[in-house]
Write a protein that holds these residues in place. Structure first.
Motif, PDB file in Angstrom:
ATOM      1  N   VAL A   1      -2.766 -72.139 -26.741  1.00  8.99           N
ATOM      2  CA  VAL A   1      -4.015 -71.414 -26.983  1.00  8.99           C
ATOM      3  C   VAL A   1      -4.883 -71.592 -25.746  1.00  8.99           C
ATOM      4  O   VAL A   1      -5.418 -72.681 -25.493  1.00  8.99           O
ATOM      5  CB  VAL A   1      -4.750 -71.919 -28.240  1.00  8.99           C
ATOM      6  N   PHE A   2      -4.971 -70.540 -24.950  1.00 11.64           N
ATOM      7  CA  PHE A   2      -5.770 -70.599 -23.727  1.00 11.64           C
ATOM      8  C   PHE A   2      -7.227 -70.360 -24.104  1.00 11.64           C
ATOM      9  O   PHE A   2      -7.559 -69.378 -24.752  1.00 11.64           O
ATOM     10  CB  PHE A   2      -5.281 -69.546 -22.734  1.00 11.64           C
ATOM     11  N   GLY A   3      -8.101 -71.291 -23.698  1.00 14.65           N
ATOM     12  CA  GLY A   3      -9.491 -71.232 -24.131  1.00 14.65           C
ATOM     13  C   GLY A   3      -9.677 -71.822 -25.509  1.00 14.65           C
ATOM     14  O   GLY A   3     -10.558 -71.404 -26.269  1.00 14.65           O
ATOM     15  N   ALA A   4      -8.890 -72.834 -25.840  1.00 16.06           N
ATOM     16  CA  ALA A   4      -8.890 -73.411 -27.188  1.00 16.06           C
ATOM     17  C   ALA A   4     -10.195 -74.087 -27.542  1.00 16.06           C
ATOM     18  O   ALA A   4     -10.523 -74.233 -28.726  1.00 16.06           O
ATOM     19  CB  ALA A   4      -7.740 -74.417 -27.313  1.00 16.06           C
ATOM     20  N   TYR A   5     -10.972 -74.530 -26.568  1.00 12.07           N
ATOM     21  CA  TYR A   5     -12.199 -75.273 -26.837  1.00 12.07           C
ATOM     22  C   TYR A   5     -13.415 -74.372 -27.002  1.00 12.07           C
ATOM     23  O   TYR A   5     -14.514 -74.843 -27.248  1.00 12.07           O
ATOM     24  CB  TYR A   5     -12.456 -76.288 -25.716  1.00 12.07           C
ATOM     25  N   GLY A   6     -13.246 -73.075 -26.837  1.00 12.97           N
ATOM     26  CA  GLY A   6     -14.351 -72.146 -27.045  1.00 12.97           C
ATOM     27  C   GLY A   6     -14.662 -71.966 -28.521  1.00 12.97           C
ATOM     28  O   GLY A   6     -13.942 -72.460 -29.395  1.00 12.97           O
ATOM     29  N   HIS A   7     -15.706 -71.229 -28.829  1.00 11.98           N
ATOM     30  CA  HIS A   7     -16.143 -71.063 -30.218  1.00 11.98           C
ATOM     31  C   HIS A   7     -15.048 -70.444 -31.075  1.00 11.98           C
ATOM     32  O   HIS A   7     -14.674 -70.988 -32.118  1.00 11.98           O
ATOM     33  CB  HIS A   7     -17.406 -70.195 -30.262  1.00 11.98           C
ATOM     34  N   THR A   8     -14.509 -69.315 -30.636  1.00  9.74           N
ATOM     35  CA  THR A   8     -13.430 -68.669 -31.394  1.00  9.74           C
ATOM     36  C   THR A   8     -12.140 -69.459 -31.277  1.00  9.74           C
ATOM     37  O   THR A   8     -11.380 -69.582 -32.252  1.00  9.74           O
ATOM     38  CB  THR A   8     -13.214 -67.232 -30.898  1.00  9.74           C
ATOM     39  N   GLY A   9     -11.879 -70.015 -30.105  1.00 12.48           N
ATOM     40  CA  GLY A   9     -10.661 -70.794 -29.911  1.00 12.48           C
ATOM     41  C   GLY A   9     -10.532 -71.943 -30.894  1.00 12.48           C
ATOM     42  O   GLY A   9      -9.427 -72.242 -31.373  1.00 12.48           O
ATOM     43  N   ARG A  10     -11.641 -72.590 -31.227  1.00 14.08           N
ATOM     44  CA  ARG A  10     -11.600 -73.703 -32.181  1.00 14.08           C
ATOM     45  C   ARG A  10     -11.202 -73.221 -33.575  1.00 14.08           C
ATOM     46  O   ARG A  10     -10.471 -73.914 -34.289  1.00 14.08           O
ATOM     47  CB  ARG A  10     -12.948 -74.421 -32.221  1.00 14.08           C
ATOM     48  N   PHE A  11     -11.685 -72.062 -33.966  1.00 14.33           N
ATOM     49  CA  PHE A  11     -11.241 -71.498 -35.247  1.00 14.33           C
ATOM     50  C   PHE A  11      -9.747 -71.186 -35.211  1.00 14.33           C
ATOM     51  O   PHE A  11      -9.024 -71.400 -36.182  1.00 14.33           O
ATOM     52  CB  PHE A  11     -12.020 -70.228 -35.575  1.00 14.33           C
ATOM     53  N   VAL A  12      -9.273 -70.677 -34.074  1.00 19.05           N
ATOM     54  CA  VAL A  12      -7.871 -70.290 -33.962  1.00 19.05           C
ATOM     55  C   VAL A  12      -6.958 -71.505 -34.038  1.00 19.05           C
ATOM     56  O   VAL A  12      -5.965 -71.499 -34.780  1.00 19.05           O
ATOM     57  CB  VAL A  12      -7.631 -69.491 -32.657  1.00 19.05           C
ATOM     58  N   VAL A  13      -7.265 -72.568 -33.299  1.00 20.19           N
ATOM     59  CA  VAL A  13      -6.377 -73.741 -33.345  1.00 20.19           C
ATOM     60  C   VAL A  13      -6.386 -74.372 -34.734  1.00 20.19           C
ATOM     61  O   VAL A  13      -5.348 -74.858 -35.210  1.00 20.19           O
ATOM     62  CB  VAL A  13      -6.728 -74.784 -32.259  1.00 20.19           C
TER      63      VAL A  13
ATOM     64  N   GLU B   1      -6.739 -72.772 -37.591  1.00 21.44           N
ATOM     65  CA  GLU B   1      -5.926 -71.912 -38.452  1.00 21.44           C
ATOM     66  C   GLU B   1      -4.444 -72.095 -38.153  1.00 21.44           C
ATOM     67  O   GLU B   1      -3.615 -72.142 -39.077  1.00 21.44           O
ATOM     68  CB  GLU B   1      -6.321 -70.451 -38.251  1.00 21.44           C
ATOM     69  N   LEU B   2      -4.088 -72.218 -36.884  1.00 27.58           N
ATOM     70  CA  LEU B   2      -2.689 -72.440 -36.527  1.00 27.58           C
ATOM     71  C   LEU B   2      -2.184 -73.752 -37.115  1.00 27.58           C
ATOM     72  O   LEU B   2      -1.085 -73.816 -37.677  1.00 27.58           O
ATOM     73  CB  LEU B   2      -2.522 -72.460 -35.009  1.00 27.58           C
ATOM     74  N   ALA B   3      -2.973 -74.805 -36.990  1.00 27.01           N
ATOM     75  CA  ALA B   3      -2.571 -76.102 -37.534  1.00 27.01           C
ATOM     76  C   ALA B   3      -2.400 -76.028 -39.043  1.00 27.01           C
ATOM     77  O   ALA B   3      -1.452 -76.600 -39.602  1.00 27.01           O
ATOM     78  CB  ALA B   3      -3.596 -77.166 -37.162  1.00 27.01           C
ATOM     79  N   ALA B   4      -3.297 -75.299 -39.712  1.00 25.77           N
ATOM     80  CA  ALA B   4      -3.204 -75.158 -41.167  1.00 25.77           C
ATOM     81  C   ALA B   4      -1.945 -74.415 -41.583  1.00 25.77           C
ATOM     82  O   ALA B   4      -1.433 -74.610 -42.692  1.00 25.77           O
ATOM     83  CB  ALA B   4      -4.437 -74.426 -41.700  1.00 25.77           C
ATOM     84  N   ARG B   5      -1.411 -73.583 -40.686  1.00 26.33           N
ATOM     85  CA  ARG B   5      -0.197 -72.812 -40.975  1.00 26.33           C
ATOM     86  C   ARG B   5       1.077 -73.529 -40.514  1.00 26.33           C
ATOM     87  O   ARG B   5       2.155 -72.960 -40.585  1.00 26.33           O
ATOM     88  CB  ARG B   5      -0.285 -71.430 -40.326  1.00 26.33           C
ATOM     89  N   GLY B   6       0.940 -74.758 -40.037  1.00 27.21           N
ATOM     90  CA  GLY B   6       2.113 -75.537 -39.673  1.00 27.21           C
ATOM     91  C   GLY B   6       2.535 -75.460 -38.227  1.00 27.21           C
ATOM     92  O   GLY B   6       3.584 -75.994 -37.860  1.00 27.21           O
ATOM     93  N   TYR B   7       1.739 -74.805 -37.373  1.00 23.30           N
ATOM     94  CA  TYR B   7       2.031 -74.784 -35.946  1.00 23.30           C
ATOM     95  C   TYR B   7       1.452 -76.030 -35.271  1.00 23.30           C
ATOM     96  O   TYR B   7       0.577 -76.711 -35.825  1.00 23.30           O
ATOM     97  CB  TYR B   7       1.432 -73.538 -35.284  1.00 23.30           C
ATOM     98  N   VAL B   8       1.927 -76.303 -34.074  1.00 26.55           N
ATOM     99  CA  VAL B   8       1.348 -77.356 -33.240  1.00 26.55           C
ATOM    100  C   VAL B   8       0.606 -76.669 -32.099  1.00 26.55           C
ATOM    101  O   VAL B   8       1.239 -76.174 -31.151  1.00 26.55           O
ATOM    102  CB  VAL B   8       2.424 -78.299 -32.680  1.00 26.55           C
ATOM    103  N   PRO B   9      -0.713 -76.594 -32.166  1.00 30.18           N
ATOM    104  CA  PRO B   9      -1.453 -75.965 -31.075  1.00 30.18           C
ATOM    105  C   PRO B   9      -1.329 -76.773 -29.790  1.00 30.18           C
ATOM    106  O   PRO B   9      -1.340 -78.011 -29.809  1.00 30.18           O
ATOM    107  CB  PRO B   9      -2.904 -75.966 -31.582  1.00 30.18           C
ATOM    108  N   VAL B  10      -1.200 -76.064 -28.683  1.00 34.53           N
ATOM    109  CA  VAL B  10      -1.204 -76.680 -27.365  1.00 34.53           C
ATOM    110  C   VAL B  10      -2.457 -76.170 -26.653  1.00 34.53           C
ATOM    111  O   VAL B  10      -2.452 -75.079 -26.073  1.00 34.53           O
ATOM    112  CB  VAL B  10       0.067 -76.322 -26.565  1.00 34.53           C
ATOM    113  N   PRO B  11      -3.560 -76.925 -26.745  1.00 37.13           N
ATOM    114  CA  PRO B  11      -4.808 -76.457 -26.135  1.00 37.13           C
ATOM    115  C   PRO B  11      -4.684 -76.374 -24.623  1.00 37.13           C
ATOM    116  O   PRO B  11      -4.160 -77.276 -23.970  1.00 37.13           O
ATOM    117  CB  PRO B  11      -5.830 -77.530 -26.539  1.00 37.13           C
ATOM    118  N   SER B  12      -5.183 -75.266 -24.077  1.00 36.83           N
ATOM    119  CA  SER B  12      -5.096 -75.054 -22.644  1.00 36.83           C
ATOM    120  C   SER B  12      -6.372 -74.395 -22.140  1.00 36.83           C
ATOM    121  O   SER B  12      -7.089 -73.736 -22.894  1.00 36.83           O
ATOM    122  CB  SER B  12      -3.881 -74.182 -22.307  1.00 36.83           C
TER     123      SER B  12
END
Length: 347
Positions: free
Chosen positions: A9-21, A23-34
């Protein structure tokens, strides 16, 4: 769903990026913040036990390292005029799907214009604007079309209770205005027009309980880019509730504030998509809370479908073309309320 698959997830620490990571974690993915902010990345990674990868769009090798071993990349970093090209190129080199949440008109036009043929040649998958602006409206228009092969016009009206822009929204807007100059864009007769007059102030009748509300017409959003890419509709127009339009341009409007434990703001929205052909009209609506937060299930659901092969096309493809629109929208019902009259005409 994710079964432990790693997704950058490029831009994972931004406002929308935080929601995205989240949601991914809740769905069983391992987010890789970048992203380029090492301090923000490390803080986010420590909070959740993830591994951060610092990368910059100015350093292709760093992007390659960020995408090593992941199954896909989601770009949440604006301004997208600067990030889409480099991150798409890195995804093509890694031979993985690329998705973004870009709302910038010019960035989305660039993605379709510059990568459509190449992505098809390489068998790649690029899904731009998979967000509240772009993806949701495109899905609603596609669903409302039903069995129509073409329509005369499509209208997407947004009623936001308020619009407290994030820093990213402000920066992206500034970049778009700089690229556009004194012009605004609208889509008429199957082509883009550059206009110098003011966007019209109108009224739009939303479904109850909102009813008739003042809106800014030709408030052109990403949907106007995505819809004509795959639907035969020569006139596509988006509208924004007047209060929200004033909010987003005012320098005094504060950033969104969390109103619940998930981080969502109190903002509510209703999206009203109407397609017309001759004297017949069809409509699909969606309502919910927080336009930034709802982007997360939109792009995560798209990722699920891409990785499980529930897609209909390759190349650079908008949401309504690549996915079964009614089925996709129903999958979002835990997050949005739908008013769908699919394939039913209203005179």
């Amino acid at each position: 769903m994710g079964s432990g698959q790693s997704v950058a997830v490029f831009g994972a620490y931004g406002h929308t990026g935080r929601f995205v990571v989240a949601e991914l974690a809740a769905r069983g993915y391992v987010p890789v913040p970048s992203g380029r902010d090492a301090q923000a990345l490390e803080k986010l990674a420590r909070e959740h036990g993830w591994t951060a990868r610092v990368a910059s769009v100015d350093d292709p090798a760093s992007l390659d390292r960020a995408l090593a071993g992941v199954v896909a990349v989601i770009n949440c970093a604006g301004p997208f005029a600067s990030t889409t090209g480099p991150v798409i190129e890195a995804a093509l080199r890694a031979r993985i799907p690329y998705l973004d949440v870009a709302a910038e008109l010019e960035a989305n036009l660039d993605t379709f214009g510059q990568y459509r043929e190449r992505a098809l040649e390489e068998g790649a998958l690029i899904v731009p604007a998979m967000a509240f602006f772009g993806g949701l409206g495109d899905l609603l228009v596609t669903a409302a079309m039903g069995d129509w092969a073409e329509a005369d016009e499509a209208h997407i009206a947004y009623a936001l209770s308020s619009w407290h822009p994030t820093a990213g929204t402000r920066l992206s807007g500034a970049v778009s205005r700089e690229r556009r100059g004194d012009h605004r864009l609208r889509y008429r007769g199957g082509r883009w027009e550059r206009r110098t007059d003011a966007a019209p102030s109108l009224e739009w009748t939303f479904p109850e309980p909102l009813g008739r509300r003042p809106v800014i017409g030709e408030f052109t959003m990403a949907d106007v880019v995505t819809v004509p890419q795959h639907l035969v509709i020569p006139d596509v127009t988006t509208y924004m509730s007047a209060e929200a339009a004033r909010d987003v341009v005012s320098p005094d409007t504060p950033a969104p504030a969390a109103a619940d434990d998930s981080g969502r703001s109190e903002q509510t929205f209703l999206v009203d998509a109407v397609v017309r052909s001759g004297g017949t009209e069809r409509r699909a609506t969606a309502s919910g809370q927080d336009i930034y937060a709802v982007t997360a299930p939109l792009v995560a659901e798209a990722l699920d479908r891409v990785l499980t092969g529930r897609t209909r096309a390759l190349g650079v493809v908008p949401a309504g073309e690549i996915f079964d629109a009614p089925d996709f929208l129903r999958a979002l019902e835990p997050h949005i309320a739908l008013g769908l009259h699919l394939g039913k005409a209203e005179v």
